[in-house]
Design a protein around this motif. Structure first.
Motif, PDB file in Angstrom:
ATOM      1  N   ALA A  43       0.788  -1.275   0.094  1.00 16.67           N
ATOM      2  CA  ALA A  43      -0.114  -0.060   0.102  1.00 16.67           C
ATOM      3  C   ALA A  43       0.705   1.275  -0.053  1.00 16.67           C
ATOM      4  N   SER A  44       1.866   1.234   0.785  1.00 10.63           N
ATOM      5  CA  SER A  44       2.930   2.520   0.631  1.00 10.63           C
ATOM      6  C   SER A  44       3.440   2.553  -0.525  1.00 10.63           C
ATOM      7  N   GLN A  45       4.181   1.686  -0.878  1.00 10.76           N
ATOM      8  CA  GLN A  45       5.067   1.582  -2.214  1.00 10.76           C
ATOM      9  C   GLN A  45       4.065   1.968  -3.597  1.00 10.76           C
ATOM     10  N   TYR A  46       3.044   1.226  -3.520  1.00 12.22           N
ATOM     11  CA  TYR A  46       2.094   1.208  -4.655  1.00 12.22           C
ATOM     12  C   TYR A  46       1.005   1.985  -4.611  1.00 12.22           C
ATOM     13  N   ALA A  47       1.281   3.082  -3.618  1.00 17.90           N
ATOM     14  CA  ALA A  47       0.187   4.254  -3.378  1.00 17.90           C
ATOM     15  C   ALA A  47       0.033   4.746  -4.721  1.00 17.90           C
ATOM     16  N   ARG A  48       1.036   5.066  -5.498  1.00 14.43           N
ATOM     17  CA  ARG A  48       0.876   5.906  -6.834  1.00 14.43           C
ATOM     18  C   ARG A  48       2.156   5.296  -7.526  1.00 14.43           C
ATOM     19  N   ALA A  49       1.947   5.084  -8.865  1.00 13.63           N
ATOM     20  CA  ALA A  49       3.112   4.347  -9.753  1.00 13.63           C
ATOM     21  C   ALA A  49       2.784   4.545 -11.058  1.00 13.63           C
ATOM     22  N   LEU A  50       4.133   4.536 -11.722  1.00 14.40           N
ATOM     23  CA  LEU A  50       3.814   4.370 -13.343  1.00 14.40           C
ATOM     24  C   LEU A  50       4.375   2.940 -13.667  1.00 14.40           C
ATOM     25  N   VAL A  51       3.796   2.294 -14.588  1.00 18.04           N
ATOM     26  CA  VAL A  51       4.327   1.117 -15.250  1.00 18.04           C
ATOM     27  C   VAL A  51       5.641   1.289 -16.229  1.00 18.04           C
ATOM     28  N   ILE A  52       6.582   0.940 -15.891  1.00 24.20           N
ATOM     29  CA  ILE A  52       7.806   0.953 -16.907  1.00 24.20           C
ATOM     30  C   ILE A  52       7.626  -0.126 -18.020  1.00 24.20           C
ATOM     31  N   GLY A  53       7.686   0.090 -19.122  1.00 24.84           N
ATOM     32  CA  GLY A  53       7.449  -0.840 -20.120  1.00 24.84           C
ATOM     33  C   GLY A  53       8.714  -1.699 -20.499  1.00 24.84           C
ATOM     34  N   PHE A  54       9.495  -2.178 -19.452  1.00 21.01           N
ATOM     35  CA  PHE A  54      10.451  -3.082 -19.563  1.00 21.01           C
ATOM     36  C   PHE A  54       9.812  -4.495 -19.890  1.00 21.01           C
ATOM     37  N   ASN A  55      10.313  -5.282 -20.735  1.00 21.71           N
ATOM     38  CA  ASN A  55       9.557  -6.627 -21.011  1.00 21.71           C
ATOM     39  C   ASN A  55       8.295  -6.586 -21.133  1.00 21.71           C
ATOM     40  N   TYR A  56       7.587  -5.647 -21.759  1.00 25.50           N
ATOM     41  CA  TYR A  56       6.176  -5.370 -21.516  1.00 25.50           C
ATOM     42  C   TYR A  56       5.455  -5.717 -22.827  1.00 25.50           C
ATOM     43  N   THR A  57       5.761  -5.225 -24.066  1.00 25.15           N
ATOM     44  CA  THR A  57       5.071  -5.279 -25.323  1.00 25.15           C
ATOM     45  C   THR A  57       5.199  -6.792 -25.630  1.00 25.15           C
ATOM     46  N   ARG A  58       6.390  -7.475 -25.931  1.00 23.83           N
ATOM     47  CA  ARG A  58       6.565  -8.877 -26.163  1.00 23.83           C
ATOM     48  C   ARG A  58       7.291  -9.454 -25.002  1.00 23.83           C
ATOM     49  N   PHE A 105       8.267  -1.108 -11.923  1.00 22.52           N
ATOM     50  CA  PHE A 105       7.528   0.152 -11.961  1.00 22.52           C
ATOM     51  C   PHE A 105       8.405   1.352 -11.444  1.00 22.52           C
ATOM     52  N   LEU A 106       8.105   2.582 -11.622  1.00 18.72           N
ATOM     53  CA  LEU A 106       8.566   3.699 -10.989  1.00 18.72           C
ATOM     54  C   LEU A 106       7.219   4.055  -9.749  1.00 18.72           C
ATOM     55  N   HIS A 107       7.694   3.972  -8.485  1.00 13.95           N
ATOM     56  CA  HIS A 107       6.886   4.053  -7.384  1.00 13.95           C
ATOM     57  C   HIS A 107       7.166   4.627  -6.188  1.00 13.95           C
ATOM     58  N   VAL A 108       6.365   4.917  -5.113  1.00 18.06           N
ATOM     59  CA  VAL A 108       6.922   5.504  -3.874  1.00 18.06           C
ATOM     60  C   VAL A 108       7.919   4.495  -3.012  1.00 18.06           C
ATOM     61  N   ASN A 109       8.719   5.357  -2.622  1.00 17.69           N
ATOM     62  CA  ASN A 109       9.946   4.503  -1.497  1.00 17.69           C
ATOM     63  C   ASN A 109       9.236   3.667  -0.468  1.00 17.69           C
ATOM     64  N   GLY A 110       9.632   2.474  -0.350  1.00 18.51           N
ATOM     65  CA  GLY A 110       9.813   1.797   0.689  1.00 18.51           C
ATOM     66  C   GLY A 110      10.704   2.014   1.661  1.00 18.51           C
ATOM     67  N   ARG A 111      10.897   0.949   2.538  1.00 16.93           N
ATOM     68  CA  ARG A 111      11.988   1.015   3.509  1.00 16.93           C
ATOM     69  C   ARG A 111      13.498   1.065   3.151  1.00 16.93           C
ATOM     70  N   GLY A 112      13.671   0.622   1.847  1.00 17.45           N
ATOM     71  CA  GLY A 112      15.231   0.735   1.202  1.00 17.45           C
ATOM     72  C   GLY A 112      15.262   0.536  -0.109  1.00 17.45           C
ATOM     73  N   ALA A 113      16.204  -0.337  -0.604  1.00 23.20           N
ATOM     74  CA  ALA A 113      16.313  -0.524  -1.953  1.00 23.20           C
ATOM     75  C   ALA A 113      15.026  -1.372  -2.445  1.00 23.20           C
TER      76      ALA A 113
END
Length: 229
Positions: free
Chosen positions: A155-170, A180-188
């Motif tokens: 819920a914290s990390q994915y509160a808001r995010a953008l899908v990064i199209g890595f390995n996505y189309t095919r 994804f590009l998302h909100v920070n969690g506790r670390g890396a």
């Protein structure tokens, strides 16, 4: 006499200082063809932190629109074309940004298509599933929960995010899913790029799908240098 002449010439006509490098997007091999660009850059492939900057192309030039500290995979970064799933590495490369999503509502000003996650929402990461590297509402029979992400569980990390199209189309099975590009969690991260919550909101208020933004992920130098992408 020749040495004296050279010295005299250098005094009378000093060498011009090298030209200052242009804005970072102008040094990339490709920017995706749009007029917006995000750049996530780390010092080297062993780094777990770096910086995200976002840029607008105005009147033929790139202008920085914002920046924020960024986090990368717990095992650093790796060339996207050779990445292996489950390695906690962030894939380098240039990628599209298909849509936004979140457990929370879209922030004011969001123009991107935005999917609100519910208890039924999963990201299928099961290599055996036909839904591999896709959002699903309720897990299909061929997608194991143990191999997927229940989006509301973050819920914290994915509160808001953008899908990064890595390995996505095919999608290539085994290369990776759910980047994804998302909100920070506790670390890396486990391979995503993350930023502080307020920065994620700023990115979503800035990003305009009509301007075809992409994200470039890379390092300062070496084989995964940001300028290669």
């Amino acid at each position: 006499m020749r040495i004296v002449a050279v010295l005299l010439a250098s005094l009378l006509f000093p060498l011009a200082a090298p030209a200052a490098p242009g804005p970072l997007p102008e040094r990339l091999a490709d920017t995706g063809g749009g007029s917006q660009l995000l750049i996530a850059q780390a010092l080297d492939t062993g780094a777990t932190t770096g910086r995200l900057t976002w840029w607008d192309r105005r009147d033929g030039s790139w202008v920085e629109a914002g920046s924020a500290p960024a986090r990368f995979g717990a095992k650093g970064l790796v060339e996207g074309a050779s990445r292996v799933q489950g390695t906690d590495t962030t894939p380098t490369g240039l990628y599209s940004l298909p849509y936004a999503f979140g457990v929370a509502a879209a922030p004011p000003g969001t123009r991107y298509p935005y999917r609100r996650a519910t208890d039924r929402s999963w990201w299928c990461e099961d290599n055996e599933s036909r839904a591999y590297n896709r959002w699903v509402e309720d897990l299909p029979p061929d997608c194991r929960a143990s191999e997927s992400e229940h989006l509301t569980a973050y819920a914290s990390q994915y509160a808001r995010a953008l899908v990064i199209g890595f390995n996505y189309t095919r999608p290539v099975r085994g290369r990776g899913a759910g980047i994804f590009l998302h909100v920070n969690g506790r670390g890396a991260t486990a391979g995503c790029v993350s930023v502080p919550a307020e920065a994620m909101d700023r990115v979503l208020a800035w990003a305009d799908p009509a301007r075809r933004p992409h994200i470039a992920i890379g390092t300062n130098g070496g084989a995964t240098a940001i300028t290669r992408y």
